[in-house]
Design an enzyme around this catalytic site. Structure first.
Site, mmCIF file in Angstrom:
data_model
loop_
_atom_site.group_PDB
_atom_site.id
_atom_site.type_symbol
_atom_site.label_atom_id
_atom_site.label_comp_id
_atom_site.label_asym_id
_atom_site.label_seq_id
_atom_site.Cartn_x
_atom_site.Cartn_y
_atom_site.Cartn_z
ATOM 1 N N LYS A 77 -13.527 -40.581 20.473
ATOM 2 C CA LYS A 77 -14.515 -40.994 19.473
ATOM 3 C C LYS A 77 -14.393 -40.068 18.267
ATOM 4 C CE LYS A 77 -19.545 -41.773 19.096
ATOM 5 N NZ LYS A 77 -20.848 -41.604 19.801
ATOM 6 N N SER A 152 -23.577 -45.790 19.795
ATOM 7 C CA SER A 152 -22.641 -45.563 18.722
ATOM 8 C C SER A 152 -21.182 -45.507 19.163
ATOM 9 C CB SER A 152 -22.997 -44.264 17.996
ATOM 10 O OG SER A 152 -22.827 -43.157 18.860
ATOM 11 N N SER A 176 -25.657 -43.652 23.549
ATOM 12 C CA SER A 176 -24.436 -44.013 22.820
ATOM 13 C C SER A 176 -23.169 -44.159 23.650
ATOM 14 C CB SER A 176 -24.171 -42.995 21.702
ATOM 15 O OG SER A 176 -24.986 -43.293 20.591
#
Lengths: 487, 493
Positions: A77, A152, A176
């Site tokens: 990420k 996210s 997330s």
């Protein structure tokens, strides 16, 4: 590469029936084919990954593999700093930011031989539940391209579901990792706060941020956790506790174990199909000999307001450093120092970051601190105590991951409050610090994955993974496991 | 007319001289470093980096707390103080004033014979910011972050001082304590010790404090007294004219000799303090991390105790004891030199005699030379062993006191020891009675006039004759031996 697992590929590398370069090639083909549509990566690293795969292949030939992850393609990420590789946090503010250091988790993963294939898209600064808030475009859900992958860590979950990589490292501040894993039909773990080092993770809410894996199966997640967990002298909040060999503890029987069931979760606005799915999960566990005990988490209903006071407060402080002076976006023209701060931040930060900065600045201000931040911290303690009390009578708690399955792109962008409610079942676990696993348990009528959440005692990831694996084994043959993504 | 009482409280910042910075492993000593040389992603506040507290700095705060009789707080928590400034890379300073490590304590000060306790409110730990450099030419400023992340102590007193002089004496005593504990260089001129003063006036007898004015960044001992004196007068004048003192921050302008307004209470920043989530709270008594037995064992004898001991043990004057203990290294030099002397352990009388000699020597010779050279005792080329050897030679008549001083001068310059210098220059004192006798006989022959004067009862003539013998020996004859033999020979004349 979709639906293949680390365990399976690890065995094949060991048996020399596949090489890391071949695995990488297959993942790269997926990326070439799907990425234009999917947009799960901000940065793809064809050259670097090719080199890493070659080196890994040499180690395999020599019988000197570094770990079971050696040669396995991984996405990171884009909120984790990667030495020499652009790290944007999906925000224009850091469009040209190249760290001179690796996040501890990145170092651990690459030291174990995993092949970094790219940096996954996410909501800017990890603010969001849909990746619509990325400055690099929305990531699409591989099960329905008109829908969001969650957020996210949406890029991470979508990339794993679509087979662009075998696993991804995500971050979870209010859900997330778990919510996108749920939306994309993959497995995601938020470890206990303090179990995995946060060093090099671009901070969102420092007291809530957790680093964890997203992969296809619980077994794979256990393998990854073994590599990334443990004390780090660069993170004072990481605990100095031994790291169990999680992958060895998965097959333990759960007969006679106690699972907590919270009736309130199913009473307010939860989608019927999700309720049914969770009830089905209950039956599976009952058939494995586990007992269900009704528990109460009386303060859990305050978790969203509490979370949206504490998290923006920390965000407002953590984002202060992006002032355009030392690195990151710097305004081309300004009148003076203050004007330069204003312009650089105005241009570099998006609406959601600004919203959270304003919220957080407000709740920390003199005269409001006691009523908001301090009160929120007190309720946070009550939520923690609710979990502690519940875990006196149960081994694990079963819960939904999100109130809905993946929603349409654009459906909630104009309604931040609706978006915040996506965290209703996940944020409470960040407030309490417990570990929680999200894994698929059904598909709805629209052929979208439904996730379930297993919440464990502090530092008992072992139990959570054991329950997850037992469920996967028991449901190995169910029909929906053969469902294919549309991309 | 209303009589006013001055009320002063101080907030002191002292840089700790730990090896590494407060929250990273960067070198904490940057005096010789190039700008931004001692920095890393952590003290530069780069994305994703985290602070890890320096254990030594925490132990040292506790050490100071114990030395000042403060209470060690059960729970100590860092917090963030948020504000924007180019010298503050994270846009927040990590500090700990809300839940400080040490609460309370006191420093005993003496002004004109009156002893008084200045209470400490609390001591907390924080990080320093970087430095801004504004070149005279050019429309830009430069940032040097070598200092960013240096551990800083903040010592906050109660408003217990009543005169500018008390504030200065308090600062001097505190400096001495910090130096004796070896936790800070505590040098105001170099900026590793600085203070802010809160000053208010109130009618004598009134309990409530008056409106306070804060003078920021006082960085010399001279300035403390002058700035506070000025401010007291300024406030006195305002009150005298029935005007109100405005609560504000003022700065001392050295060239103008006055304080100037900087910012009023209304303009004050809202720092949005909150507990630092990146560092878990410390419970020092939980037993695992902080070893208070070890810290207590570090507690040295402080200046006041040492000075009193010098008076008792060595019979030194108060003044001499204070001079010798004004600098920890100097006091050590004194005692080490003394211990090197032979016979020192025989009895207390001998010890006291020798101590007096060593003390006189250090104060009149060593310190005089150090002051002239503008260096401190730790830079002195004459070590305590060499000084003891020199003093012992003088004591045993091997060299005269005058020669000893000359030899010392050379030792001070070159770092050679006395033996080397005596050999090289042939300075050894002539105590050989035969050699002295020959010289005296010559002098008597050459000075028949004075000899007759002496015999006629003129005592002065004896001194003249001694002088002549000393001149002949080029100062190397042992005066005592000369005295005896001259008397003897004159009697026989």
């Amino acid at each position: 590469m979709a639906n293949r697992t680390i365990i399976e590929l690890n065995n094949k590398i060991e048996q020399k029936t596949i090489t890391p370069s071949q695995i990488l090639q297959e993942c790269s083909q997926e990326i070439d084919r799907a990425e234009d549509e999917l947009n799960a990566f901000v940065t793809v690293l064809p050259k670097e990954s090719l080199e890493a795969a070659k080196k890994s292949g040499k180690r395999a030939e020599l019988g000197k593999r570094l770990s079971k992850l050696d040669g396995i393609p991984v996405g990171i990420k884009d909120v984790f700093c990667t030495k020499g590789i652009r790290t944007t946090a999906s925000s224009k503010m850091l469009d040209d930011f190249i760290p001179i250091y690796d996040a501890t988790v990145v170092k651990k993963i690459t030291d174990a031989g995993a092949v970094m294939i790219g940096k996954n898209n996410c909501d800017a600064w990890a603010h969001g539940a849909s990746t619509e808030n990325s400055d690099y475009g929305v990531t699409k859900n591989p099960w329905d391209l008109s829908r969001v992958p969650g957020g996210s860590s949406g890029g991470s979950a979508a990339a794993v579901a679509a087979g662009e990589c075998l696993f991804s490292i995500g971050s979870d501040t209010g859900g997330s990792i778990r919510q996108p894993a749920g939306f994309c039909g993959v497995v995601g773990l938020k470890p206990t706060y303090g179990r995995v080092s946060r060093y090099g993770l671009i901070a969102m809410g420092s007291s809530l941020d957790c680093v964890g894996p997203i992969a296809m199966t619980t077994e794979d997640v256990a393998l990854i956790l073994e590599v990334i967990a443990g004390h780090d002298e660069k993170d004072a909040t990481s605990l100095n506790l031994p790291v169990p060999k999680y992958s060895d503890k998965l097959t333990k029987s759960i007969k006679g174990k106690k699972i907590g069931w919270v009736n309130e979760f199913y009473e307010t606005g939860l989608n019927d199909e999700i309720i049914k799915a969770l009830e089905a999960v209950r039956e599976v566990y009952a058939s494995l000999g586990a007992d269900f005990i009704e528990i109460k988490l009386p303060h859990a209903k305050y978790s969203i307001p509490v979370y949206y006071l504490i998290q923006p407060a920390e965000v407002s402080s953590n984002l202060g450093r992006y002032d355009g002076i030392k690195y990151g976006h710097s305004a081309a023209k300004s009148e003076n120092l203050i004007d330069h701060y204003f312009r650089s931040r105005d241009e570099g930060l998006g609406a959601e970051a600004k919203r959270r900065i304003m919220l957080g600045t407000f709740v920390l201000s003199a005269g409001y601190y006691d009523a908001y931040y301090k009160k929120a911290m007190q309720v946070r303690t009550l939520i923690k105590q609710d979990f502690e009390k519940a875990f006196e009578s149960v081994d694990i708690i079963l819960a939904p991951v999100a109130p809905t399955t993946a929603f349409k792109i654009g459906e909630k962008v104009d309604n931040p409050l609706q978006m915040y409610l996506a965290d209703v079942f996940t944020a409470m676990v960040n407030l309490s610090g417990n570990p929680a696993l999200s894994l698929p348990c059904a598909f709805d009528k629209q052929k979208l994955p439904i996730g379930m959440q297993l919440i464990g005692k502090h530092f008992e990831e072992e139990t959570v993974l054991n329950f997850g694996h037992q469920y996967e084994k028991a449901t190995e043959k169910v029909v929906w496991r053969n469902n294919k993504t549309v991309i | 007319m209303i009589k006013y009482e001055t009320v002063i409280g101080l907030e002191i910042h002292a840089q700790l001289k730990t090896e590494s910075k407060m929250f990273c492993s960067c070198d904490n000593y940057s005096v010789d470093a190039k700008p931004n040389e001692n920095t890393c992603p952590i003290c530069l506040g780069m994305p994703g980096t985290l602070p890890v507290p320096n254990k030594k700095a925490i132990e040292w705060v506790y050490l100071l707390g114990l030395a000042l009789n403060g209470k060690i707080a059960e729970k100590f928590n860092f917090e963030r103080k948020n504000y924007f400034y180019p010298d503050l890379p994270k846009a927040y300073q990590i500090t700990s004033s809300t839940k400080p490590p040490v609460i309370g304590g006191r420093v005993e000060i003496e002004t004109e014979g009156v002893i008084q306790n200045i209470r400490i409110n609390h001591i907390h730990l924080e990080e320093d910011a970087g430095k801004l450099i504004h070149p005279k030419l050019g429309e830009y400023s430069l940032v040097d972050l070598n200092r960013a992340g240096t551990p800083l102590l903040e010592i906050v007193t109660e408003p217990d001082m009543r005169a500018p002089r008390e504030a200065r004496i308090f600062m001097q005593d505190l400096r001495s304590i910090l130096r004796y504990l070896s936790i800070s260089d505590a040098n105001m001129e170099q900026g590793n010790l600085r203070c802010d003063a809160n000053i208010s006036l109130r009618p004598v007898g009134q309990k409530e404090l008056g409106t306070k004015v804060e003078i920021k960044n006082i960085n010399s001992f001279k300035m403390i007294e002058r700035a506070i004196e000025y401010e007291v007068e300024r406030q006195m004048e305002l009150l005298g004219e029935n005007k109100k003192v405005v609560q504000e921050t003022r700065g001392w302008d050295e060239s103008k000799g006055k304080t100037l307004g900087q910012r009023s209470k209304e303009e004050a920043n809202d720092y949005r303090y909150f507990p630092e989530p990146d560092i878990p709270p410390l419970e020092p008594y939980s037993g695992k991390e902080i070893d208070f037995d070890e810290i207590k064992a570090w507690l040295p004898e402080l200046q006041k105790e040492k000075s009193q001991r010098f008076i008792n043990e060595y019979n030194l004057s108060t003044q001499d004891a204070e001079i010798l203990t004004s600098d920890l290294e100097l006091s050590r030099y004194f005692e080490q030199t003394l211990e090197e002397l032979p016979d020192i352990t025989k009895n207390d009388e001998i010890k006291k005699q020798k101590a007096k000699k060593v003390s006189n020597w250090i104060i009149s010779e060593v310190l005089a030379k150090l002051n002239l050279a503008g260096i401190s005792i730790s830079d002195c080329k004459v070590n305590h062993k060499d000084l003891a050897e020199l003093l012992d030679k003088a004591d045993h008549g091997e060299i005269s006191g005058k020669i000893a001083k000359e030899i010392f001068a050379e030792m001070f310059e070159t770092g050679k020891n006395s033996e080397q210098i005596i050999k090289a220059k042939g300075l050894s004192q002539i105590s050989d009675t035969g050699a002295v006798k020959v010289m005296i006989t010559e002098v008597i022959k050459e000075n028949q006039g004075p000899v007759s004067d002496f015999k006629a009862g003129k005592e002065k003539a004896f001194g003249y004759l001694i002088g002549q013998v000393m001149a002949k020996s080029r100062g190397q004859a042992n005066p005592q031996v000369v005295n005896e033999i001259l008397k003897d020979l004159l009697d026989k004349e």
